[in-house]
Design an enzyme around this catalytic site. Sequence first.
Site, short mmCIF file in Angstrom:
data_model
loop_
_atom_site.label_atom_id
_atom_site.label_comp_id
_atom_site.label_asym_id
_atom_site.label_seq_id
_atom_site.Cartn_x
_atom_site.Cartn_y
_atom_site.Cartn_z
N LYS A 208 0.81 -1.22 0.00
CA LYS A 208 0.00 0.00 0.00
C LYS A 208 0.84 1.26 0.00
O LYS A 208 2.03 1.24 0.30
CB LYS A 208 -0.95 -0.02 1.21
CG LYS A 208 -2.11 -0.99 1.00
CD LYS A 208 -3.13 -0.95 2.11
CE LYS A 208 -4.23 -1.98 1.81
NZ LYS A 208 -5.21 -2.08 2.89
N ARG A 242 -3.15 -10.07 5.50
CA ARG A 242 -3.59 -10.13 4.09
C ARG A 242 -2.45 -9.62 3.23
O ARG A 242 -2.12 -8.45 3.27
CB ARG A 242 -4.85 -9.27 3.93
CG ARG A 242 -5.47 -9.31 2.54
CD ARG A 242 -6.72 -8.44 2.49
NE ARG A 242 -7.32 -8.49 1.16
CZ ARG A 242 -6.92 -7.76 0.13
NH1 ARG A 242 -5.94 -6.90 0.27
NH2 ARG A 242 -7.51 -7.88 -1.04
C1 PT1 Z 1 -7.66 -4.60 3.76
C2 PT1 Z 1 -7.96 -4.66 2.37
C3 PT1 Z 1 -9.02 -5.53 1.97
N1 PT1 Z 1 -7.32 -3.93 1.43
C4 PT1 Z 1 -9.35 -6.17 4.20
N2 PT1 Z 1 -9.68 -6.29 2.90
C5 PT1 Z 1 -7.68 -4.01 0.14
N3 PT1 Z 1 -10.02 -6.92 5.14
C6 PT1 Z 1 -8.70 -4.88 -0.25
C7 PT1 Z 1 -3.12 2.13 -0.89
O1 PT1 Z 1 -3.09 2.98 0.04
O2 PT1 Z 1 -6.71 -3.82 4.22
N4 PT1 Z 1 -8.35 -5.36 4.62
N5 PT1 Z 1 -9.35 -5.63 0.66
C8 PT1 Z 1 -6.95 -3.18 -0.90
N6 PT1 Z 1 -7.24 -1.80 -0.73
C9 PT1 Z 1 -6.25 -0.81 -0.83
C10 PT1 Z 1 -6.35 0.34 -0.05
C11 PT1 Z 1 -5.16 -0.98 -1.65
C12 PT1 Z 1 -5.34 1.29 -0.06
C13 PT1 Z 1 -4.16 -0.03 -1.71
C14 PT1 Z 1 -4.22 1.12 -0.89
O3 PT1 Z 1 -2.25 2.05 -1.75
#
Ligand code: PT1
Length: 264
Positions: A208, A242
């Site tokens: 992230k 995850r």
């Molecule tokens: C998470 C999560 C998810 N993240 C759960 N499920 C994502 N339970 C998808 C960035 O800042 O943390 N927990 N499912 C992916 N989402 C992101 C959010 C991907 C922020 C990248 C960023 O780069």
Amino acid sequence: MAILNITPDSFFDGGIFYTDRLRIDRVLKYAESCLSAGSSILDVGGESSRPGASAISVTEELERVIPVIEALRARFDAVISVDSSTPEVMLESAAAGAKIINDIRSLQQHGALEAALETGLPVCLMHMQGTPETMQKKPIYTDVVSEVLSWLILRVDACLKAGFTTNQLALDPGFGFGKTLEHNVTLFRGLVRFVQTGYPILVGVSRKTMIGEITGRPIEQRTTGSAMAAAIAASYGAAILRVHDVAETRDAVMMIQTLTQGMQ
Ligand code: PT1
């Protein structure tokens, strides 16, 4: 928990050059590598929730996710979770063999609470401020740890009231979901307070923006930073990590576990 994104920018390829069968074969091969690297859960998601991502239709999400869950279930013994906020997807995924619902919207979508309850599956509730499209515009908190924690407890209460049992629920602070770097760091340092609720805590920081901001690295060079962060989360008591890079995360977790065991 290994991330299996079934989106156009990953395995999907727009469906132009790959038949469904070839697409599924690639996912199975990738899942196999995650399982042999040490993951016990495969998290299948059809909707991107990255900052700026826009929503997709229910039909599109079903078409992406259900054939993959069916194929994984036929091939492997692993626990399959479905990363979805959509009631129809929850129900069909459960019927296809998913054993966990991972909902970044904490069952707030219309009909999601009822659908999840009907499946009888455990659910991970995640905190988000705003929506994926807008969440990074201007996140505001006065005390991010307390606010995220009490919001999650409100969602727990709603679930318990609807008929879920306490052992059906896991919680996730939602790193990167409507949080600045400072919010994410403060939240991470406060992880123990989430662990103290007694609910299993899921942490997702893999690749992230926060990892990029801390290390100054682009997405394809965030493996070490991500594995380190995941291992620290585990040492704080996180139950589920995850991740994209299963092998590296496993090694980092094993090193911290072994070398800090019994430390004061
Ligand atoms: C998470 C999560 C998810 N993240 C759960 N499920 C994502 N339970 C998808 C960035 O800042 O943390 N927990 N499912 C992916 N989402 C992101 C959010 C991907 C922020 C990248 C960023 O780069």
